[in-house]
Design an enzyme around this catalytic site. Structure first.
Site, PDB file in Angstrom:
ATOM      1  N   GLY A  19       2.249   2.498  10.732  1.00 20.96           N
ATOM      2  CA  GLY A  19       3.240   3.560  10.589  1.00 20.96           C
ATOM      3  C   GLY A  19       3.898   3.968  11.900  1.00 20.96           C
ATOM      4  O   GLY A  19       4.583   4.989  11.961  1.00 20.96           O
ATOM      5  N   HIS A  37      -9.551   1.612   4.458  1.00 19.13           N
ATOM      6  CA  HIS A  37      -8.314   1.816   5.210  1.00 19.13           C
ATOM      7  C   HIS A  37      -8.575   2.797   6.358  1.00 19.13           C
ATOM      8  O   HIS A  37      -9.347   3.746   6.200  1.00 19.13           O
ATOM      9  CB  HIS A  37      -7.210   2.343   4.288  1.00 19.13           C
ATOM     10  N   GLY A  41       2.685  -1.066   4.270  1.00 21.86           N
ATOM     11  CA  GLY A  41       2.789   0.348   3.939  1.00 21.86           C
ATOM     12  C   GLY A  41       4.235   0.738   3.699  1.00 21.86           C
ATOM     13  O   GLY A  41       4.811   0.479   2.639  1.00 21.86           O
ATOM     14  N   GLY A  42       4.857   1.333   4.709  1.00 20.31           N
ATOM     15  CA  GLY A  42       6.211   1.865   4.590  1.00 20.31           C
ATOM     16  C   GLY A  42       7.208   0.933   3.920  1.00 20.31           C
ATOM     17  O   GLY A  42       7.961   1.348   3.025  1.00 20.31           O
ATOM     18  N   SER A  89       3.118  -1.886  10.442  1.00 19.88           N
ATOM     19  CA  SER A  89       4.555  -1.984  10.719  1.00 19.88           C
ATOM     20  C   SER A  89       5.112  -3.384  10.460  1.00 19.88           C
ATOM     21  O   SER A  89       5.979  -3.859  11.193  1.00 19.88           O
ATOM     22  CB  SER A  89       4.856  -1.540  12.150  1.00 19.88           C
ATOM     23  N   ASN A 140       0.884  -1.174   0.000  1.00 17.18           N
ATOM     24  CA  ASN A 140       0.000   0.000   0.000  1.00 17.18           C
ATOM     25  C   ASN A 140       0.916   1.216   0.000  1.00 17.18           C
ATOM     26  O   ASN A 140       1.471   1.571   1.022  1.00 17.18           O
ATOM     27  CB  ASN A 140      -0.884  -0.030   1.253  1.00 17.18           C
ATOM     28  N   TRP A 141       1.066   1.805  -1.167  1.00 13.45           N
ATOM     29  CA  TRP A 141       2.038   2.907  -1.300  1.00 13.45           C
ATOM     30  C   TRP A 141       1.545   4.200  -0.651  1.00 13.45           C
ATOM     31  O   TRP A 141       2.315   5.127  -0.460  1.00 13.45           O
ATOM     32  CB  TRP A 141       2.340   3.164  -2.771  1.00 13.45           C
ATOM     33  N   LYS A 142       0.250   4.297  -0.395  1.00 16.78           N
ATOM     34  CA  LYS A 142      -0.336   5.523   0.163  1.00 16.78           C
ATOM     35  C   LYS A 142      -0.028   6.728  -0.748  1.00 16.78           C
ATOM     36  O   LYS A 142       0.064   6.554  -1.960  1.00 16.78           O
ATOM     37  CB  LYS A 142       0.141   5.742   1.597  1.00 16.78           C
ATOM     38  N   GLU A 150      -6.964   5.187   7.458  1.00 12.11           N
ATOM     39  CA  GLU A 150      -6.688   6.595   7.125  1.00 12.11           C
ATOM     40  C   GLU A 150      -7.874   7.210   6.375  1.00 12.11           C
ATOM     41  O   GLU A 150      -8.173   8.396   6.539  1.00 12.11           O
ATOM     42  CB  GLU A 150      -5.380   6.696   6.313  1.00 12.11           C
ATOM     43  N   GLU A 193      -5.815  -4.411  10.330  1.00 13.86           N
ATOM     44  CA  GLU A 193      -4.759  -3.430  10.586  1.00 13.86           C
ATOM     45  C   GLU A 193      -5.067  -2.674  11.874  1.00 13.86           C
ATOM     46  O   GLU A 193      -5.861  -1.722  11.866  1.00 13.86           O
ATOM     47  CB  GLU A 193      -4.672  -2.441   9.427  1.00 13.86           C
TER      48      GLU A 193
HETATM   49  P1  PGA Z   1       2.651   0.418   7.623  1.00 16.97           P
HETATM   50  O1  PGA Z   1       1.213   0.651   6.972  1.00 16.97           O
HETATM   51  O2  PGA Z   1       3.165  -0.907   7.111  1.00 16.97           O
HETATM   52  O3  PGA Z   1       3.476   1.593   7.183  1.00 16.97           O
HETATM   53  O4  PGA Z   1       2.457   0.380   9.108  1.00 16.97           O
HETATM   54  C1  PGA Z   1       0.332  -0.405   6.742  1.00 16.97           C
HETATM   55  C2  PGA Z   1      -0.939   0.105   6.120  1.00 16.97           C
HETATM   56  O5  PGA Z   1      -1.418   1.180   6.525  1.00 16.97           O
HETATM   57  O6  PGA Z   1      -1.499  -0.527   5.202  1.00 16.97           O
END
Ligand code: PGA
Length: 251
Positions: free
Chosen positions: A174, A96, A235-236, A214, A9-11, A98, A168
């Site tokens: 994050g 998600h 994500g990251g 994470s 998930n590149w966001k 966010e 999640e």
């Molecule tokens: P993260 O994000 O791996 O940076 O914690 C995961 C996500 O929000 O899908």
């Protein structure tokens, strides 16, 4: 048997040029590998068509990070499920945390998005998860059950079977603070039992449930070893081809 899946998930990261470069790097790494899981990248809308043109779809799935809750029309700035599908993408992340937190996405809105995604042959990667307060006050299992029931339980068993779920915990996204493998297993088994209570054991057993928050090459093997953890939403660590492949190779 349900699929093992690692999805990035590149966001809101990478310019078009950077994104195409990253997708090419992942695609190249996969061309030499025989991963024991499906691999997907979910990328910004603006990158979808260009990335679709440079990846091998038999090795790397492509998805969007969101889609609109309306079919078409006067919704300035929105991107519909059919537009996403027209780029060649076949997945879409929905719900998600966010999107729920910063853009006010409710279960009602998410229901519409899931229906539109399915109507356009997109596979939703549907996210659920509790915030820290809910983890600490012990309501986390009920919170996640409610998220699933409210947004998804109007689906037929046939449509529900098309979904991928991603657990999640919001406190782990994050933050560098990962759920322990036992915390992930407890929730994933709970999610599977919630699904079974509505759609039966077979549908529940065939649903892929990913862990996100994470996740890194160092903790992925332990998490993925748990019986109800079918992979990760990353994500990251998905923004670097080497660390993303490190997680893919955790299987
Ligand atoms: P993260 O994000 O791996 O940076 O914690 C995961 C996500 O929000 O899908």
């Amino acid at each position: 048997m349900r699929k093992k899946i690692v999805a990035g998930n590149w966001k809101m990261n990478t310019t078009l040029e950077e994104g195409v470069g990253l997708a090419k790097d992942v695609n190249q790494a996969l061309s030499k590998a025989t991963p024991k899981c499906d691999v997907i990248i979910a990328v910004p809308f603006t990158h979808l068509a260009s990335i679709n043109a440079v990846i091998n779809p038999t090795k790397l799935g492509l998805g969007a990070e969101n889609c609109a809750d309306h079919k078409s029309g006067a919704y300035t700035g929105e991107v519909s499920a059919s537009m996403v599908a027209s780029t060649g993408a076949t997945y879409v992340i929905l719900g998600h945390s966010e999107r729920r937190q910063y853009y006010g996405e409710t279960s009602e809105i998410l229901k519409e998005k899931v229906n539109l995604a399915l109507a356009n042959n997109l596979t939703p990667i549907f996210c659920i998860g509790e915030v820290l307060e809910e983890r600490e006050n012990g309501t986390y299992l009920d919170v996640v059950k409610k998220q699933i029931e409210e947004a998804l339980f109007d689906l037929s068993a046939e449509d529900f079977s098309k979904l991928i779920l991603a657990y999640e915990p919001v406190w782990a996204i994050g933050t560098g603070k990962t759920a322990t493998d036992d915390q992930a297993q407890e929730m994933h088994a709970h999610i599977r039992s919630v699904i079974a209570s509505k759609y039966g054991k077979e549908v529940a057993d065939n649903t892929s449930i990913l862990y996100g928050g994470s996740c890194k090459p160092s903790n992925a093997p332990q998490l993925f070893a748990k019986p109800d953890v079918d992979g990760g939403l990353i994500g990251g660590a998905s923004l670097d081809a080497e660390s993303f492949m490190g997680i893919v190779n955790a299987f």
